[in-house]
Motif scaffolding. Structure first.
Motif, short mmCIF file in Angstrom:
data_model
loop_
_atom_site.label_atom_id
_atom_site.label_comp_id
_atom_site.label_asym_id
_atom_site.label_seq_id
_atom_site.Cartn_x
_atom_site.Cartn_y
_atom_site.Cartn_z
N UNK A 1 0.84 -1.19 0.00
CA UNK A 1 0.00 0.00 0.00
C UNK A 1 0.88 1.25 0.00
N UNK A 2 0.99 1.92 -1.13
CA UNK A 2 1.65 3.23 -1.31
C UNK A 2 2.91 3.37 -0.44
N UNK A 3 3.94 2.71 -0.86
CA UNK A 3 5.20 2.70 -0.11
C UNK A 3 5.99 3.97 -0.40
N UNK A 4 6.54 4.59 0.66
CA UNK A 4 7.30 5.82 0.47
C UNK A 4 8.49 5.84 1.43
N UNK A 5 9.43 6.75 1.14
CA UNK A 5 10.61 6.92 1.98
C UNK A 5 11.74 7.52 1.18
N UNK A 6 12.86 7.84 1.83
CA UNK A 6 14.04 8.30 1.09
C UNK A 6 14.45 7.27 0.04
N UNK B 1 -5.26 15.58 -7.78
CA UNK B 1 -6.35 14.95 -8.52
C UNK B 1 -7.59 14.73 -7.65
N UNK B 2 -8.71 14.58 -8.34
CA UNK B 2 -10.03 14.46 -7.71
C UNK B 2 -10.27 15.62 -6.75
N UNK B 3 -9.65 16.78 -7.09
CA UNK B 3 -9.81 18.01 -6.30
C UNK B 3 -9.44 17.79 -4.83
N UNK B 4 -8.49 16.90 -4.61
CA UNK B 4 -7.98 16.66 -3.25
C UNK B 4 -8.81 15.69 -2.44
N UNK B 5 -9.91 15.21 -3.00
CA UNK B 5 -10.80 14.32 -2.22
C UNK B 5 -10.37 12.87 -2.40
N UNK B 6 -9.20 12.56 -1.86
CA UNK B 6 -8.63 11.21 -1.92
C UNK B 6 -7.97 10.89 -0.59
N UNK B 7 -7.93 9.60 -0.28
CA UNK B 7 -7.28 9.12 0.94
C UNK B 7 -6.38 7.94 0.57
N UNK B 8 -5.17 7.96 1.11
CA UNK B 8 -4.21 6.91 0.80
C UNK B 8 -3.63 6.32 2.08
N UNK B 9 -3.37 5.02 2.02
CA UNK B 9 -2.72 4.32 3.13
C UNK B 9 -1.22 4.34 2.86
N UNK B 10 -0.56 5.43 3.25
CA UNK B 10 0.88 5.59 3.00
C UNK B 10 1.67 4.74 4.00
N UNK B 11 2.60 3.94 3.47
CA UNK B 11 3.34 2.99 4.31
C UNK B 11 4.84 3.24 4.17
N UNK B 12 5.50 3.51 5.30
CA UNK B 12 6.91 3.85 5.27
C UNK B 12 7.76 2.63 4.93
N UNK B 13 8.85 2.86 4.24
CA UNK B 13 9.68 1.77 3.71
C UNK B 13 10.18 0.83 4.81
N UNK B 14 10.55 1.34 5.97
CA UNK B 14 11.05 0.46 7.04
C UNK B 14 10.00 -0.55 7.47
N UNK B 15 8.73 -0.11 7.51
CA UNK B 15 7.65 -1.02 7.89
C UNK B 15 7.43 -2.08 6.80
N UNK C 1 0.27 -2.65 4.74
CA UNK C 1 -0.05 -1.23 4.72
C UNK C 1 0.02 -0.66 6.11
N UNK C 2 -0.24 0.62 6.20
CA UNK C 2 -0.15 1.29 7.50
C UNK C 2 -1.50 1.28 8.23
N UNK C 3 -2.53 0.76 7.58
CA UNK C 3 -3.91 0.66 8.06
C UNK C 3 -4.45 1.96 8.64
N UNK C 4 -3.89 3.10 8.16
CA UNK C 4 -4.36 4.41 8.61
C UNK C 4 -4.39 5.35 7.41
N UNK C 5 -5.50 5.40 6.66
CA UNK C 5 -5.54 6.26 5.47
C UNK C 5 -5.45 7.73 5.84
N UNK C 6 -4.81 8.50 4.96
CA UNK C 6 -4.55 9.92 5.20
C UNK C 6 -5.19 10.74 4.09
#
Length: 323
Positions: free
Chosen positions: A180-185, A209-223, A248-253
């Motif tokens: 789920x949407x992996x991010x990090x350095x 996009x979608x005029x900002x009306x989106x939520x993503x479960x961003x998951x840090x690379x270490x996790x 995933x991080x199970x916490x959509x943002x």
């Protein structure tokens, strides 16, 4: 010397971090990557140099059946972590053949070698995109995945079916991981965390996009790395020996809050250009990670407030004036 582990896509974002962690644990790691130009290959080389310079990474494409077979024969891996793939939802709208070649043909090539070389456990990358139009947050592994919104998602759902078939027919133990949407350095420059961070730092506008009306479960690379190696150490024992887990991080943002954290870390406001929904995108992603927690203790702990400033700082350091 420990038994060899082969990591495909080893110069990629998740792959390089996985290689680093494996080496830190004393594992014998061999990687492969085709260093394609989906994004700047120099970033991949710099990533390897920074994260896993002592890992033997071969320049090889999954479509090269003879080369892949020769590598298996030379290295004789006992376990495989398959992270190589043509990634990206939007790119699949314009270059579909790249997804067929890598994600379908390449995956069959790998499955055949895992089957014939007696691989003890294959861990492979799937995606949260497989949930598609059937998605009901929180996304559970028991939900349908037969209504994809992009060809990329369709290839990842196909990978799960293919791996299941090899588990059923040949007893190949395989575990699929829906990221789920992996991010990090050192992350992928085509994804929002780096795209937005670089643009805000440089004073360029960002497309929301979608005029900002989106939520993503961003998951840090270490996790994510902890989840990959947790899964690797717990091969399926059921029949057929195939399992799939959400990581995933199970916490959509909310997308607007995500941007606000980047603005705070960059010390300047974003120039937001609001756009309609992009074809193939999903409005919300949210992982139910209870199955991974029960199986191998997966417990992501990094919030965007802790993770995104690291991305912004890395972008400032790596790209500098080129941000």
């Amino acid at each position: 010397m420990t038994e060899p582990i082969l990591v495909t896509g080893a110069a990629g974002f998740i792959g390089a971090y996985v290689c680093r962690e494996l080496r830190g644990r004393g594992a014998h790691v061999v990687g492969l990557d085709n260093y394609n130009d989906y994004y700047d290959p120099q970033l991949k080389r710099d990533r390897v140099a920074a994260l896993c310079p002592d890992v033997d990474i071969r320049a090889l494409d999954l479509g090269d059946r003879a080369g892949l077979a020769a590598l298996f024969d030379e290295v004789a891996p006992t376990r495989v972590i398959h992270l190589a793939a043509q990634a990206g939802v939007r790119y699949s709208l314009t270059n579909p053949h790249a997804y067929v070649d890598s994600n379908l043909v390449g995956f069959v090539n790998l499955l055949e070698l895992c089957r014939h070389r007696g691989i003890a456990h294959l861990v492979y990358a799937s995606s949260s995109s497989v949930y598609g139009d059937s998605a009901v947050p929180p996304f559970s592994e028991d939900q349908r995945v037969d209504r994809p919104r992009s060809l990329y998602a369709a290839t990842k759902a196909a990978n799960e079916l293919m791996a299941y078939t090899y588990a059923q027919l040949y007893g190949l133990r395989a575990t699929g991981l829906r990221f789920f949407t992996v991010y990090g350095p050192w992350g992928r420059p085509d994804m929002a965390p780096l795209l937005f961070s670089r643009a805000v730092l440089a004073g360029r506008p960002i497309e929301v996009f979608n005029h900002g009306k989106m939520r993503r479960d961003f998951t840090f690379i270490d996790d994510i790395v902890a989840g990959v190696l947790g899964a690797l150490g717990h091969p399926p024992a059921d029949a057929p020996p195939h399992r799939v887990f959400n990581l995933g991080n199970h916490t959509p943002v909310e997308l607007e809050r995500f941007i606000a954290v980047i603005e705070a870390a960059a010390g300047r406001p974003a120039q937001k250009v609001y756009k309609p929904m992009q074809p193939g995108d999903m409005i919300e992603t949210m992982a139910d990670t209870s199955r991974a927690h029960a199986a191998f203790g997966f417990d992501p702990a990094t919030s965007i407030d802790a993770g995104l400033p690291q991305v912004v700082a890395w972008c400032r350091d790596y790209f500098g004036a080129r941000a």
